[in-house]
Every structure is written in C-alpha cells, then in structure tokens.
Design an enzyme around this catalytic site. Structure first.
Site: not given
Ligand code: DAV
Length: 366
Positions: A107, A195, A244, A246, A350
């Site tokens: 992040d 981020d 995010h 990813d 992450c």
């Molecule tokens: O699906 O909660 C989480 C991404 C964390 N970098 C989600 C996204």
C-alpha cells in the site's frame, strides 16, 4: 556498485522483495476515511487499540513462512523497521490518536523501474508509515547509484479531503453499489491521494483503481509525473468497498489476468486487453465463507497471490480452489500458510513490495 532496484510489472522473475512485519500493529481509531471501509457489521467497528499480542506473533509467523518460501528460491528478502505505532501523531492540519502498522508494504511503496515512491495515502493513521521503510531506502540509495528515492506530494488530509456524512450506519449494500457505480467515493479531489496497491504496473501502461483510497486527481498527477507512460483509470462497479486492485484484477503473466467474478471492469475498460488478445478469466471461488477475525479485507484475498515468474506463483495454503485453478492455467503453485497475516492488511501480494524483478519496460498494448 550493483543494480538493486528494478521492477516493471508483477510477473517478471522476482529476485528481491520487501516483506512486512506485524510488530506493534494497531486497530486505528475511526477517522473520516477509514470508517467508510469497515463494514457496518464488522466486529472491529468502534474498537481500537493494540492488536492482541498472540495475533501479532501468529501474523509474524505467517510472514516468516513467506520469507522462507521465497528465500529457498533464491529471492533476497528485506524487512522494514517497525515504529511504536501506538503513538499519537499530529501535523499542522490534523491530529490522530495512533498510527497503524507496517503491513502491508504494497500500500505504501510503488516500484516503477529504478524508482521506489512512497505513496500519498488517504488514511491519517498511515501518514507516517513510510518511515518504517526509510532505512531500506537509504541502503538502496547507498548501494545502487541509479536508485531513485521518491516521495509523492504529501496530502494535507484536512477535513476538506473527505466528504462528510458520506458514511451512514443505515446505508444498504445496494446503496453502496450505486455509489461505486456513480464513482462517488469518500475522498474529495482537493489533492492527489492514492494507495500504491491501487496501481497495477504493466510496463508502459499503469492501470489505477479509482475507489475509496485513490482519487482522480492522483491519476492526473501520475499522468504528468510519468508522461512516457499511459495511465488508465479502472472502476469495478460490483465492489461495494473498492479498495486496492490486487484482490480484483490480478495479472499472472503477459496475456493472462484473473478477475474477481463479482468485480468486472466498468464498460469499455476491458477493451484494451481484448484488443491485445489478453485473456481475462474469472478467479476461482475462495475456500472460506468469512475472512479471519479482526480482518478488514474480504474473502477474495484468495486471489491475492505473489507471482515469482511467469510460470510460478505463491498461493495461500488453504485456498485450494485458487491453487487448482492456477494449476489448470499452467502455473506451478507454491502453497504458503499466510491466512493469519490477513488481519494485518492482506494476502501474499499485499504483504510484499517489489524491489527487483529481472526484465525491462515493455509495451504490452502496442
Ligand atoms: O477484497 O477486501 C483487499 C485488498 C487488500 N490489499 C478486498 C480487497
């Protein structure tokens, strides 16, 4: 002197990586941007403080599993230096009762070629998190004469950076989805906020998710900062908590992306991939119905994998469906037990930040 920093995408052969640490992690107090992210029914609502020591130790054990798995394959691992995250912080513009953690690094650090840039996060509790990585940045700076050590413009994060009353206890899931579809998010456009995990790097092209943590002004800033790259905004209307890219849109190798089946790209945003014969495959169902306790993220961390090279991928050990699908897609799968690190901010992708991947900046969308 050696070249230490080089990475243009998420799939070239990985040689050096940063893995986060859970030490001293906090559940941060509510603030304008974070309250939007914690689902109404989450057990974390209204509570904040140090995370229980036993969960921190268990999270760190999981990260050690990851360190071991990549070191066995010849990857050099660097670790951040955690701060006492329970300290109150202040700037001329805001005060916050604590910081959060140095998980996950993805992040905070954006690697583009020989540059690592610290992000401009919208959470006040993350304002000083970059400091945990500064000893590493200095080391790379001393050892690699071409390394560019960069900090994005720091956001002020005054009240003007957020829409107030955006969050309302009574908002339904349907209403949230309408907001996502309307690109109506908690941050305003008074300054760039982003981020690093909202950015997907693909050589000459950088795809950026517009959502709760990254705004349009950030994309405009990136386009001017990187005039030689093409910056693309992405929206995923099926996601009520878009944060995010990813666990939503994850490349495995040139030509292949796995996509969260509930979060397809908005109208027109698949075109560039299809025009270049990329395959976009719906990701397998997660193995779990619920995230682990005290976790912000969804069960879709199942697809948050770490690609070691275009035919090798690390997938979380309990995510059997995702492993099977990766196998069918022609990837060699390395399972790593990491689920108890999820509460600290995420899965395998992450929990890491790229330092060095072999390869150069290519144009995948000519
Ligand atoms: O699906 O909660 C989480 C991404 C964390 N970098 C989600 C996204």
């Amino acid at each position: 002197m050696a070249k230490i920093v080089n990475s243009w995408n998420d799939w070239d052969p990985l040689k050096r990586v940063i893995v986060g640490r859970c030490d001293n992690s906090m559940i941060p107090p509510e603030e304008p941007a974070t309250s939007e992210k914690v689902p109404v029914d989450s057990e974390m609502r209204g509570m904040w403080g140090l995370r229980p020591l036993r969960t921190v130790e268990r999270g760190n054990e999981c990260l050690e599993n990851l360190v071991k798995a990549v070191e066995e394959r010849g990857v050099v691992v660097d670790r951040p230096t955690p701060l006492q995250w329970n300290q109150a912080i202040g700037t001329p513009d805001f005060r916050n009762d604590s910081m959060m953690t140095c998980m996950p690094p993805r992040d905070i650090l954006l690697t583009v070629g020989n540059e690592i840039m610290a992000s401009a996060n919208s959470f006040r509790c993350r304002y000083f998190e970059y400091l945990a990585y500064w000893p590493l940045m200095k080391q790379y700076f001393d050892e690699d004469p071409e390394f560019l050590w960069t900090q994005a413009p720091r956001p002020r994060l005054t009240d003007a950076s957020y829409k107030h009353n955006y969050y309302d206890e009574k908002i339904t899931l349907e209403e949230r989805l309408v907001r996502t579809a309307n690109k109506d998010f908690v941050t305003t456009e008074v300054e760039p906020m982003w981020d690093a995990a909202d950015l997907m790097r693909m050589g000459k092209d950088i795809f950026i998710q517009h959502g709760l943590t990254t705004n349009r002004t950030a994309m405009e800033w990136f386009q001017r900062y990187y005039p030689e790259y093409r910056i693309h905004a992405m929206n995923f209307p099926g996601d009520p908590y878009p944060i995010h890219i990813d666990a939503t849109f994850v490349p495995l190798r040139p030509g292949l992306i796995i996509n969260n089946p509930h979060r397809h790209p908005a109208e027109g945003q698949r075109d560039i991939f299809e025009a270049n014969d990329w395959q976009i495959v719906d990701a397998a169902q997660p193995a779990h119905d619920e995230p682990p306790a005290l976790c912000y993220s969804s069960v879709w961390l199942s697809m948050n994998c770490l690609v070691l090279d275009p035919s090798t991928v690390i997938v979380e050990a309990s995510e059997v469906n995702q492993q099977e699908q990766m196998d069918q897609l022609g990837m060699n799968v390395i399972p790593v037990d990491l689920r108890d690190a999820y509460p600290f901010g995420g899965g395998l992708h992450c929990s890491t930040a790229d330092v060095y991947r072999e390869g150069e900046c290519l144009d995948y969308f000519p």
